[in-house]
Each structure stands twice: as C-alpha cells, then as structure tokens.
Design an enzyme around this catalytic site. Structure first.
Site, PDB file in Angstrom:
ATOM      1  NE  ARG A   1      -6.774   5.831  11.972  1.00 56.44           N
ATOM      2  CZ  ARG A   1      -5.583   4.923  11.758  1.00 56.44           C
ATOM      3  NH1 ARG A   1      -5.543   4.422  12.959  1.00 56.44           N
ATOM      4  NH2 ARG A   1      -4.380   5.693  11.728  1.00 56.44           N
TER       5      ARG A   1
ATOM      6  CG  PHE B   1      -0.312  -0.115   2.260  1.00 56.18           C
ATOM      7  CD1 PHE B   1       0.423   1.022   3.328  1.00 56.18           C
ATOM      8  CD2 PHE B   1      -0.723  -1.163   3.369  1.00 56.18           C
ATOM      9  CE1 PHE B   1       0.315   0.751   4.659  1.00 56.18           C
ATOM     10  CE2 PHE B   1       0.284  -1.309   4.269  1.00 56.18           C
ATOM     11  CZ  PHE B   1       0.817  -0.595   5.026  1.00 56.18           C
TER      12      PHE B   1
ATOM     13  NE  ARG C   1      -2.253   3.668  17.120  1.00 57.12           N
ATOM     14  CZ  ARG C   1      -1.601   2.869  16.093  1.00 57.12           C
ATOM     15  NH1 ARG C   1      -0.254   4.111  15.394  1.00 57.12           N
ATOM     16  NH2 ARG C   1      -2.042   2.086  14.958  1.00 57.12           N
TER      17      ARG C   1
ATOM     18  CG  HIS D   1      -0.206   9.686  12.073  1.00 57.98           C
ATOM     19  ND1 HIS D   1       0.472   8.034  11.630  1.00 57.98           N
ATOM     20  CD2 HIS D   1       1.069  10.102  13.073  1.00 57.98           C
ATOM     21  CE1 HIS D   1       1.544   8.068  11.993  1.00 57.98           C
ATOM     22  NE2 HIS D   1       1.700   8.601  12.706  1.00 57.98           N
TER      23      HIS D   1
ATOM     24  CD  GLU E   1       5.623   9.058  13.761  1.00 57.29           C
ATOM     25  OE1 GLU E   1       5.095   8.349  13.941  1.00 57.29           O
ATOM     26  OE2 GLU E   1       4.247   9.616  14.681  1.00 57.29           O
TER      27      GLU E   1
ATOM     28  CB  THR F   1      -5.459   0.738  10.838  1.00 54.34           C
ATOM     29  OG1 THR F   1      -4.406   0.567  12.091  1.00 54.34           O
ATOM     30  CG2 THR F   1      -4.626   1.276   9.027  1.00 54.34           C
TER      31      THR F   1
HETATM   32  N1  UDP Z   1      -2.942   1.520   4.947  1.00 53.80           N
HETATM   33  C1  UDP Z   1      -3.120   1.130   4.220  1.00 53.80           C
HETATM   34  N2  UDP Z   1      -3.585  -0.215   3.489  1.00 53.80           N
HETATM   35  C2  UDP Z   1      -3.260  -0.981   4.986  1.00 53.80           C
HETATM   36  C3  UDP Z   1      -2.662  -0.179   6.023  1.00 53.80           C
HETATM   37  C4  UDP Z   1      -2.216   0.840   6.058  1.00 53.80           C
HETATM   38  O1  UDP Z   1      -3.751   1.901   3.167  1.00 53.80           O
HETATM   39  O2  UDP Z   1      -3.338  -1.926   4.857  1.00 53.80           O
HETATM   40  C5  UDP Z   1      -2.189   3.213   5.110  1.00 53.80           C
HETATM   41  C6  UDP Z   1      -3.528   3.812   6.453  1.00 53.80           C
HETATM   42  O3  UDP Z   1      -3.688   5.334   6.195  1.00 53.80           O
HETATM   43  C7  UDP Z   1      -2.775   3.825   7.213  1.00 53.80           C
HETATM   44  C8  UDP Z   1      -1.486   3.965   6.745  1.00 53.80           C
HETATM   45  O4  UDP Z   1      -1.666   2.954   5.583  1.00 53.80           O
HETATM   46  O5  UDP Z   1      -3.156   4.853   8.756  1.00 53.80           O
HETATM   47  C9  UDP Z   1       0.096   3.297   8.106  1.00 53.80           C
HETATM   48  O6  UDP Z   1      -0.534   2.468   8.061  1.00 53.80           O
HETATM   49  P1  UDP Z   1      -0.640   1.210   9.848  1.00 53.80           P
HETATM   50  O7  UDP Z   1      -0.363   0.053   9.682  1.00 53.80           O
HETATM   51  O8  UDP Z   1       1.041   2.133  10.054  1.00 53.80           O
HETATM   52  O9  UDP Z   1      -1.288   2.327  10.800  1.00 53.80           O
HETATM   53  P2  UDP Z   1      -1.893   3.221  11.642  1.00 53.80           P
HETATM   54  O10 UDP Z   1      -0.605   2.888  12.830  1.00 53.80           O
HETATM   55  O11 UDP Z   1      -2.047   4.159  11.274  1.00 53.80           O
HETATM   56  O12 UDP Z   1      -2.970   2.512  12.277  1.00 53.80           O
HETATM   57 MG    MG Z   2       1.371   3.329  12.290  1.00 59.21          MG
END
Ligand code: UDP
Ligand code: MG
Length: 138
Positions: free
Chosen positions: A103, A58, A86, A116, A127, A92
């Site tokens: 979310r 992705f 979180r 984020h 960050e 996510t």
């Molecule tokens: N993302 C995506 N597809 C996936 C997983 C993540 O498009 O299968 C995107 C989504 O915007 C996510 C970001 O990539 O917030 C970073 O991924 P991460 O696994 O770090 O998730 P987060 O920490 O943001 O929950």
């Molecule tokens: Mg992340």
C-alpha cells in the site's frame, strides 16, 4: 491456524498496470498462488463482498469504486498467511503504511489502496469461496 489468505488487486492498481509488480512482491514474500482470476464486480456484488461495512460512511463510495473496473482475485498460501499478508500490504491508510509495504508503494488514497487482504482465517475461507470453487484451487 490456516495457511491461506485471500487478496484482490483493486481496480486502480489493475488499470495502472501495477498488477505484475504487486504479484512479484507477493511471490517474493513467499506466498504461493493457489487460484487467480481477473473479473469485474457489479456494485451489488461488491456490496455483498463488503457487507460487513454496510453501515459505514464509506460503504457506498467503496462499492462504486470496487465495481469501477476489473479486479484480480487471488487465493494465496503460506505459513501464517493472514497475518503475514496484512504485514506485507501495510495499513489501510497508505499515509500510515510502513515503507516497503504494497500500500505504501502503490495506494492512491485510503479508499484506492491497491489491494485487499483478509483479516482472519474464517474470512479468508469465505472470501476465497466468494470467487472460486474447490476445483479451481491448486
Ligand atoms: N475504506 C475507505 N475509507 C475508510 C476505510 C476503509 O474507503 O475510512 C475502504 C478501503 O478501500 C478499505 C476497505 O474500505 O481497504 C475496507 O475497509 P477495512 O477497514 O476492512 O480495511 P482493510 O481491511 O482493507 O485494511
Ligand atoms: Mg478489512
């Protein structure tokens, strides 16, 4: 344990006018805004921010999306900031996020998921410094 975390309100949430509602939920949950700015990431800079994901399928789409419009970058302060934030944003994938989470309320998809949230104290510090200098943090 540090008391700071970092968040971005992502492009679709900013574009749809949801940033005020999101910031209200964040403040109501007890977080204090330490630093905040609206800015546009280039695809290259989005790629730097998400470099940890560069081997993931992705990644390319994520960089394109995250540079598609302005984001709002925010450093937040609260006891147990990383874990509590979180929890406030939820999973996510919004279809797996708990009711009442940011979310669940605002995300469009697993990619366009509104916000984020840093996943560790070390990443929160990294960050935050990606967007702000020490003299911009109050
Ligand atoms: N993302 C995506 N597809 C996936 C997983 C993540 O498009 O299968 C995107 C989504 O915007 C996510 C970001 O990539 O917030 C970073 O991924 P991460 O696994 O770090 O998730 P987060 O920490 O943001 O929950
Ligand atoms: Mg992340």
């Amino acid at each position: 344990m540090s008391n700071k975390t970092f968040t971005m309100i992502k492009p679709e949430a900013v574009a749809e006018g949801n940033s005020g509602a999101i910031i209200k939920l964040i403040e109501e949950a007890g977080f204090r805004i330490v630093a905040m700015k609206k800015t546009l990431l280039s695809a290259a800079r989005a790629g730097q921010f998400y470099a940890v994901h560069k081997e993931r399928p992705f990644y390319e789409s994520l960089c394109k999306y995250m540079s598609s419009g302005p984001i709002i970058a925010i450093i937040l302060e609260k006891g147990n900031a990383v874990a509590d934030f979180r929890k406030l944003i939820g999973a996510t994938d919004p279809s797996k996020a708990e009711d009442g989470t940011i979310r669940k309320l605002f995300a469009k998809s697993i990619e366009q998921n509104a916000v984020h949230g840093s996943d560790s104290d070390d990443n929160a510090a990294l960050e935050g410094s990606f967007f702000f200098s020490q003299t911009e943090m109050y």
